[in-house]
Design a protein around this motif. Structure first.
Motif, PDB file in Angstrom:
ATOM      1  N   CYS A 250       0.811  -1.216   0.000  1.00  0.00           N
ATOM      2  CA  CYS A 250       0.000   0.000   0.000  1.00  0.00           C
ATOM      3  C   CYS A 250       0.845   1.268   0.000  1.00  0.00           C
ATOM      4  O   CYS A 250       0.282   2.370   0.094  1.00  0.00           O
ATOM      5  N   ARG A 251       2.138   1.118  -0.081  1.00  0.00           N
ATOM      6  CA  ARG A 251       3.010   2.294  -0.085  1.00  0.00           C
ATOM      7  C   ARG A 251       2.826   3.070  -1.376  1.00  0.00           C
ATOM      8  O   ARG A 251       2.702   2.499  -2.458  1.00  0.00           O
ATOM      9  N   ARG A 252       2.826   4.375  -1.265  1.00  0.00           N
ATOM     10  CA  ARG A 252       2.581   5.235  -2.407  1.00  0.00           C
ATOM     11  C   ARG A 252       3.883   5.516  -3.145  1.00  0.00           C
ATOM     12  O   ARG A 252       4.945   5.705  -2.538  1.00  0.00           O
ATOM     13  N   ALA A 253       3.780   5.588  -4.463  1.00  0.00           N
ATOM     14  CA  ALA A 253       4.973   5.845  -5.276  1.00  0.00           C
ATOM     15  C   ALA A 253       5.414   7.300  -5.165  1.00  0.00           C
ATOM     16  O   ALA A 253       6.605   7.596  -5.093  1.00  0.00           O
ATOM     17  N   THR A 254       4.448   8.214  -5.155  1.00  0.00           N
ATOM     18  CA  THR A 254       4.757   9.641  -5.066  1.00  0.00           C
ATOM     19  C   THR A 254       4.070  10.205  -3.840  1.00  0.00           C
ATOM     20  O   THR A 254       2.839  10.154  -3.727  1.00  0.00           O
ATOM     21  N   VAL A 255       4.857  10.751  -2.922  1.00  0.00           N
ATOM     22  CA  VAL A 255       4.303  11.315  -1.694  1.00  0.00           C
ATOM     23  C   VAL A 255       4.166  12.819  -1.805  1.00  0.00           C
ATOM     24  O   VAL A 255       3.114  13.386  -1.498  1.00  0.00           O
ATOM     25  N   ASP A 256       5.225  13.499  -2.245  1.00  0.00           N
ATOM     26  CA  ASP A 256       5.204  14.956  -2.358  1.00  0.00           C
ATOM     27  C   ASP A 256       5.724  15.334  -3.741  1.00  0.00           C
ATOM     28  O   ASP A 256       6.925  15.258  -4.006  1.00  0.00           O
ATOM     29  N   GLU A 257       4.830  15.732  -4.620  1.00  0.00           N
ATOM     30  CA  GLU A 257       5.238  16.101  -5.986  1.00  0.00           C
ATOM     31  C   GLU A 257       6.071  17.363  -6.005  1.00  0.00           C
ATOM     32  O   GLU A 257       6.999  17.505  -6.799  1.00  0.00           O
TER      33      GLU A 257
END
Length: 575
Positions: free
Chosen positions: A38-45
């Motif tokens: 469930c980890r996100r690929a992009t956290v802060d664009e």
């Protein structure tokens, strides 16, 4: 020694064959693997774009940057995500009970969805009940439906749910979606709004009283705020009429948002409302309400729908998000000019319930954007501290940061609910779901309710956003139409026949077969009455036989012809 060795081997083989305990055995689950998927690929664009331009030759500097990025990532609960796809249209509002176990979402499809976060598993992420607020009343047949504007759990126990739809009447539902009360509608032909017992037009927003849990306020397009007591649904407790000073409004405007400030942390109990004429009005939360404590006429541009309105935990700051593409921060102690103003694209013209919220401790401000990004702002400068994509290309409408779970819930225009969390700082909620073993489908199970899985619980490679496999994500969305019951009580599963409810009257009412078998001559109801009478007159004379013996004979008086002539002569004389 050989006998001892052979005995040891046999015992070891027997232990491998025989179970160590009786009863149902829970399958082992790799919780860390499920959370990692469930980890996100992009956290802060925003930061990712900045760091991609930097070129560093020093390896130590690289290590420092990595550590700082990790610290920033752990500051907000956005490193992981879990998706819930249940609505077919845009999600306009969402609320969670104080414990964080019950999630309710409202949509423009005129329904609300109830989710039990404590009962979900990684393969059964869905709503357990769908409710149409206008059809929740058992006597309502073919009732009209309206989009849901707002859903709010009561702040004390979460036992009551306030539902605001595009309708003049607010409704209180139970925790399980049953209709408890429907509040009064006002008389639309009365000119003075103080004399009506309820709203005469659509309600746009609502809010619970922060300390008195029996009170709530609603804002309507009839230019009024009305305070209600949950124990009296026939008439509001107080009426606050906002008199617009803009030209051409005839003293009326539409109230677009309302918020009730909390004095828990030492601030003032205030009631703040926003109107379509661009004004922002503040009243004392405890009254009197005949005149506002402060008013700003041009807080936002006129005829721009101010959809976002919230008050900080200490009751001293007010944040507004207007339809004029601005976000403004106000101080209730100097309620004249905004402290800070920033530009932010508005989605209120298309989605009038787009909100903006303070974090639980008011250290940050969160809101969505038309591009589908979540913006976490600094409350002092309103500059973004983190911008993360949630549903790129689909506007992010509603946001909610739960204080107990420390997780952010978002609702988008594509009908998707996203739970953002961080395993290091979040509690329960999505972590409770991922800590359970996925439910595997049995041969006799309904495929609409379960999903076939690999031994690890999830597919290893192809994963959709949020860590769920692409095939399973499609299964979640396709599973929706056959879940639960419709508003009329019929099962969505086509294989289940609809069984009508058995009422006490139906139990005591004889059916057609009983009438034919037990009541003599009951078949006469299906015959032509004229033909039936002729039949009985010629054969048995069932209806006329009694008159043949005791029928009285008529006896008339006999008159002579002379008496008749004399009587007629007397009549002519009298005339």
């Amino acid at each position: 020694m050989d006998d001892i060795d052979s005995f040891t081997e046999d015992e070891h083989a027997m232990r491998q064959f025989m179970p160590s305990s009786f009863g149902k055995q829970d399958a082992s689950v790799d919780v860390e693997a499920q959370i990692q998927r469930c980890r996100r690929a992009t956290v802060d664009e925003r930061k990712q774009a900045i760091t991609s331009k930097k070129q560093s030759d020093d390896e130590e500097d690289d290590d420092d940057d990595d550590s700082s990025e990790g610290e920033d990532e752990d500051e907000f609960p956005v490193s992981h995500e879990l998706l819930i796809k249940t609505h077919d249209k845009a999600i306009t509002s969402m609320t969670l009970d104080p414990s964080g176990t019950r999630l309710v979402t409202g949509s423009t499809d005129s329904t609300i969805k109830l989710h039990d976060l404590s009962a979900m598993t990684p393969t059964t992420i869905r709503a357990f009940k769908t409710v149409d607020p206008h059809a929740a009343k058992s006597s309502a047949v073919n009732s009209e439906t309206h989009p849901v504007h707002q859903v709010l759990f009561s702040p004390h126990s979460g036992s009551q749910l306030l539902v605001i739809t595009a309708f003049p009447q607010a409704r209180i539902l139970s925790r399980d979606g049953e209709l408890v009360k429907e509040f009064k509608k006002g008389d639309m032909y009365l000119r003075d709004m103080h004399n009506t017992k309820g709203h005469i037009s659509e309600i746009t927003s609502g809010a619970w009283h922060p300390t008195n849990w029996d009170l709530f306020v609603t804002a309507g397009t009839d230019s009024t705020l009305r305070i209600w007591n949950v124990n009296n649904s026939m008439e509001q407790k107080e009426v606050i009429v906002h008199k617009s000073r803009s030209a051409g409004s005839a003293g009326r405007t539409r109230m677009t948002a309302v918020a009730w400030g909390s004095p828990i942390q030492g601030g003032n109990n205030i009631l703040v409302g926003a109107a379509l004429d661009g004004s922002l009005v503040m009243w004392n939360g405890d009254g009197p309400y005949h005149r506002p404590a402060a008013e700003i006429r041009d807080a936002h541009v006129k005829d721009a729908w101010t959809s976002g309105l919230d008050i900080s935990a200490d009751g001293r700051l007010v944040i507004t998000r207007g339809g004029d593409d601005t976000i403004k921060l106000w101080d209730t102690r100097k309620f004249k000019t905004p402290i800070t103003t920033v530009t932010h694209a508005s989605t209120s013209s298309q989605y009038p319930t787009s909100n903006i919220r303070f974090s639980p401790n008011s250290s940050n401000v969160i809101t969505g954007s038309e591009t589908g990004h979540l913006h976490i702002l600094n409350p002092a400068t309103l500059r973004p501290e983190l911008v993360t994509p949630v549903t790129p290309g689909s506007p992010l409408i509603t946001v909610n940061w739960h204080p107990k779970l420390n997780q952010i819930f978002t609702g988008s225009a594509n009908g998707q609910t996203t739970i953002l969390f961080n395993p290091k700082i979040s509690h329960n909620g999505a972590l409770t779901i991922l800590s359970k073993a996925p439910k595997k489908r049995h041969l006799d199970d309904d495929p609409n309710f379960t999903t076939s899985l690999d031994p690890l619980g999830m597919a290893g490679d192809a994963t959709a956003p949020g860590g769920m496999p692409g095939a399973q994500a499609n299964t979640f969305s396709s599973r929706h139409p056959t879940i639960g019951l419709t508003a009329s009580g019929k099962s969505r599963d086509p294989r289940r026949p609809h069984l009508p409810a058995t009422t006490p009257f139906a139990k005591n009412t004889p059916d057609q077969n009983y009438v034919k078998e037990s009541i003599p001559h009951s078949s006469m109801r299906d015959e032509d009455p004229v033909e039936a009478l002729k039949k009985y007159a010629t054969k048995d004379k069932l209806f006329t036989k009694a008159w043949e013996e005791n029928q009285p004979k008529p006896i008339y008086k006999d008159y002579d012809s002379e008496d008749e002539e004399a009587r007629h002569a007397d009549k002519k004389v009298k005339r």
